[in-house]
Design a protein around this motif. Structure first.
Motif, short mmCIF file in Angstrom:
data_model
loop_
_atom_site.label_atom_id
_atom_site.label_comp_id
_atom_site.label_asym_id
_atom_site.label_seq_id
_atom_site.Cartn_x
_atom_site.Cartn_y
_atom_site.Cartn_z
N SER A 193 0.84 -1.19 0.00
CA SER A 193 0.00 0.00 0.00
C SER A 193 0.88 1.25 0.00
N LYS A 239 -0.44 3.43 -5.85
CA LYS A 239 -1.46 4.35 -6.36
C LYS A 239 -1.04 4.93 -7.70
N ALA A 268 -4.36 -3.19 -2.56
CA ALA A 268 -3.65 -1.90 -2.53
C ALA A 268 -4.03 -0.98 -3.67
N ASP A 293 -6.85 1.51 -2.66
CA ASP A 293 -6.53 2.63 -1.77
C ASP A 293 -6.28 3.90 -2.59
N GLU A 299 -11.11 -1.71 3.12
CA GLU A 299 -10.74 -0.99 1.89
C GLU A 299 -11.88 -0.09 1.42
N ARG A 304 -12.01 3.04 3.62
CA ARG A 304 -10.99 4.03 3.25
C ARG A 304 -11.37 4.75 1.96
#
Length: 300
Positions: free
Chosen positions: A120, A125, A145, A148, A172, A175
């Motif tokens: 993560s 990202k 991940a 996120d 998840e 978030r």
């Protein structure tokens, strides 16, 4: 939406949504799955997801993983072509260089999975955003991940016009929606509907029961495959099943429904043969070919 309009995910339902015919015989006809997964700490995620993609019927598999763990993954799944991704700090994938390696491969893939077992943080990202914004026409499965921070990338997900499947668990999803996990667990369907509307994606809301919502608001429900599925690596297998079904040409919402059913029913079968808990995620994919046959033949 009333309860009566929710589709139950059963063998009978899925027989009305048959999988693409595999009788052509060639591996190219069954599609190529690209699994971008794993990390130094969790290299097995790529192995679990990749094996599941093949067991779901994908004809070809590419696994992309950090260079240091790639040889081990290649030995564990000899059927796969393994792509070594450049490593950055701490042995994790260097997202900038990895995107250069992966973008051409996403163009040649029939379905792409990103995120299972990846670290993560900002590198994952950034890599997810680069791949989603790239030229690939294939559908994507986003897991772990890669989910996120997805609220910051909602535009690139929406631009894929329903060709993205998300597989979040409650944490998840919380978030992503910037809310408490307890709120998601109290009403997982509402959370899935909200995320599907925001992203115009198919959302697989995992839990003791599983809810699927597509961009049009259609809802599917699966009652669960038992407590034994709550084990390390189980979610990686589910994501791999969905990407394998997508590679075969199954439409996203239907691939999600089939994947959830096959995953859950594999758990049920192992519970009967092994015990209700204690079976391993690696054992789930082996149940899948027989389950697909039994659904098609009306044996279940």
């Amino acid at each position: 939406m009333t309860r009566e309009r929710i589709k139950p995910i059963t063998a009978a339902t899925l027989r009305g949504l048959p999988l693409p015919d595999p009788s052509g015989g060639s591996k190219e006809a069954r599609g190529s799955a690209l699994v971008i997964a794993g990390s130094v700490e969790v290299p097995g995620a790529a192995i679990l997801a990749g094996t599941a993609a093949l067991r779901a019927g994908a004809g070809k598999l590419q696994m992309s993983i950090a260079a240091g763990t790639a040889p081990h993954a290649a030995l564990a799944v000899p059927e796969a072509l393994v792509v070594r991704l450049p490593e950055g700090e701490g042995g994790h994938v260097d997202h900038g260089q990895a995107a250069e390696v992966l973008l051409p491969r996403t163009e040649r893939a029939d379905a792409v999975l990103v995120g299972a077992g990846m670290a993560s943080g900002e590198p994952t990202k950034a890599l997810t955003a680069a791949l989603l914004a790239g030229p690939a026409k294939a559908p994507f499965v986003l897991d772990a991940a890669s989910i996120d921070g997805l609220c910051d990338q909602a535009g690139v997900v929406r631009a894929r016009a329903g060709q993205v499947v998300l597989t979040p668990h409650a944490g998840e999803m919380a978030r992503f929606l910037h809310c408490d996990r307890d709120a998601v667990e109290a009403d997982p369907l509402a959370a899935a509907r909200r995320a599907a509307a925001m992203l115009q994606a198919v959302v697989v809301m995992k839990g003791a029961e599983t809810w699927i919502v597509d961009p049009a608001g259609e809802v599917w429900h699966y009652g669960g495959g038992g407590a034994g599925l709550g084990t390390s690596g189980s979610g990686d297998v589910l994501a791999g099943l969905i990407v394998g079904l997508l590679a075969r040409g199954t439409r996203p919402a239907e691939a999600a429904a089939w994947g959830v059913f096959l995953h859950g029913e594999a758990g049920r079968r192992l519970a009967r043969s092994c015990g209700p808990i204690g079976f391993l995620a690696r054992e789930l994919p082996g149940e899948v070919p027989g389950l697909m046959r039994d659904v098609a033949e009306g044996a279940i």
